[in-house]
Design an enzyme around this catalytic site. Sequence first.
Site, PDB file in Angstrom:
ATOM      1  N   SER A  45       7.496  21.368  -8.580  1.00  0.00           N
ATOM      2  CA  SER A  45       6.812  20.231  -9.274  1.00  0.00           C
ATOM      3  C   SER A  45       6.743  21.053 -10.913  1.00  0.00           C
ATOM      4  O   SER A  45       6.010  22.261 -10.985  1.00  0.00           O
ATOM      5  CB  SER A  45       5.657  20.283  -8.749  1.00  0.00           C
ATOM      6  OG  SER A  45       5.485  19.562  -7.762  1.00  0.00           O
ATOM      7  N   HIS A  62      -0.917  18.022 -11.608  1.00  0.00           N
ATOM      8  CA  HIS A  62      -1.314  18.556 -10.278  1.00  0.00           C
ATOM      9  C   HIS A  62      -0.912  20.055 -10.154  1.00  0.00           C
ATOM     10  O   HIS A  62      -1.434  20.650  -9.214  1.00  0.00           O
ATOM     11  CB  HIS A  62      -0.568  17.624  -9.149  1.00  0.00           C
ATOM     12  CG  HIS A  62       0.677  17.967  -8.799  1.00  0.00           C
ATOM     13  ND1 HIS A  62       1.792  16.947  -9.240  1.00  0.00           N
ATOM     14  CD2 HIS A  62       1.368  19.048  -8.238  1.00  0.00           C
ATOM     15  CE1 HIS A  62       2.824  17.564  -8.916  1.00  0.00           C
ATOM     16  NE2 HIS A  62       2.689  18.521  -8.410  1.00  0.00           N
ATOM     17  N   ASP A  81       0.710  12.619 -14.685  1.00  0.00           N
ATOM     18  CA  ASP A  81       0.849  13.774 -14.102  1.00  0.00           C
ATOM     19  C   ASP A  81       1.664  14.783 -14.919  1.00  0.00           C
ATOM     20  O   ASP A  81       2.423  15.613 -14.494  1.00  0.00           O
ATOM     21  CB  ASP A  81       1.331  13.597 -12.738  1.00  0.00           C
ATOM     22  CG  ASP A  81       1.452  14.844 -11.873  1.00  0.00           C
ATOM     23  OD1 ASP A  81       0.479  15.489 -12.194  1.00  0.00           O
ATOM     24  OD2 ASP A  81       2.566  15.019 -10.956  1.00  0.00           O
TER      25      ASP A  81
END
Length: 447
Positions: A275, A162, A192
């Site tokens: 992230s 992402h 992911d």
Amino acid sequence: MDNNNQNNQANDNNQATPTPEPQPRKRRGNLTLTKVAVTAAVAGLLGGGVAYGGINYINNSGINDTAVPSGSSSNGNTKTSNVTVNVSTQSTKAFNKVKGAMVSVVNLQNQNSSSNTLGQLFGDQSSSNSSKSKSELEEASEGSGVVYKKDGNTAYIVTNNHVVSGSSALRVVTSSGKQLQAKLVGKDAVTDLAVLKVNGADLKTVASFGDSDKIKVGETALAIGSPLGSQYATSLTEGIISAKKRTIETTNSAGTQTGNATVIQTDAAINPGNSGGALINVGGQVVGITSSKIASDAEGTSVEGMGFAIPSNEVVNIINQLVKKGKVVRPALGITYVDLANVSSSQQKSVLKLPSSVDAGVVVMSASAGSPAKKAGLSKYDVITELGGHKISNQSTLRDILYKYKLNDTVSMTYYHNGKKQTTKVKLTESSSQLKSTTNTTENSES
């Protein structure tokens, strides 16, 4: 000073630091944020005193009226102590071992712009005709990444899918502040994860992966990343492992559930921009790649200290496949399907002819010619209720179970055809299409 003046001074001191001019909005990870102006908290009264509703609580009769000494104040100077403390904790050693391998990942996307907007705003037709629309790369979001391998001058970086999703180009900012062009090697939306490569001639530190199966609940966990972007690169937060294997729902950009993931839970602070960063142990080994957090529950209640990381054992398995093939190859049934729960009770009875005891499963909407499902005898409106002996409650559980198998595995399947229970064996082959999420019976998932 009377009470009114005290209150006025208190109000003056409570004024916030002037807010800077608005900055362009950037997405950090999968959240939209604005740059933050940090202001100090100011006490209600000068000196940090406390006001009690304007009432004077000082008893003047108790004050010692001895005069303050007169003369020069030059002897009031002081200095720092020459005593030093050698701070070298395990956390400090672990951070120093990994920090050079941490990078910020900048997602650049095309933005259309016009060369003469001012003339168009004022109705200048000639300006409008002469203006040329062009595409420019702009920073859309920032995340984190970890350098995990070098091969000559090529450095490989793991991050989240992402973080790089939708990018027109990618840029990496090293811990020393150097900016490098990055190329996408491969990505996987299911887990992911994504892999990038850069010219790593100047990158000297490579992180190593630890065994995520050996971590223990309660042990120290350190999260390193770029919260809010590269301005706060290589920020370190500390917590513990809260849970080794926590199953959470995964969703796509539309908020539709696409499956479930087994992740490490930690209370180390994880913020947008973290992230793709590292969750490490006190030995300086990467035991997880941070990916998400819970900020509030379904009812909007604020939640603290619930961050999640993809276990290192799964990370290594996935990124090795991405480097080798550019994608992750998974088995497939070759069907499109919807949740049984999305089919009305009347249609379950009249069309699917299901007995009332069947209340969960997935409905086959089509089976591709030559697919494993077609070869096993499945057809439109069959209802799959078990795979490999595991009950199927909805489409996400079907995917979770299916992805635990390898290509060419043979698995048992239980399904209903025209209301009659059937069992069969299915030999799994490679998925030839990407998975699509579904929210109703008009949109079909593929496996």
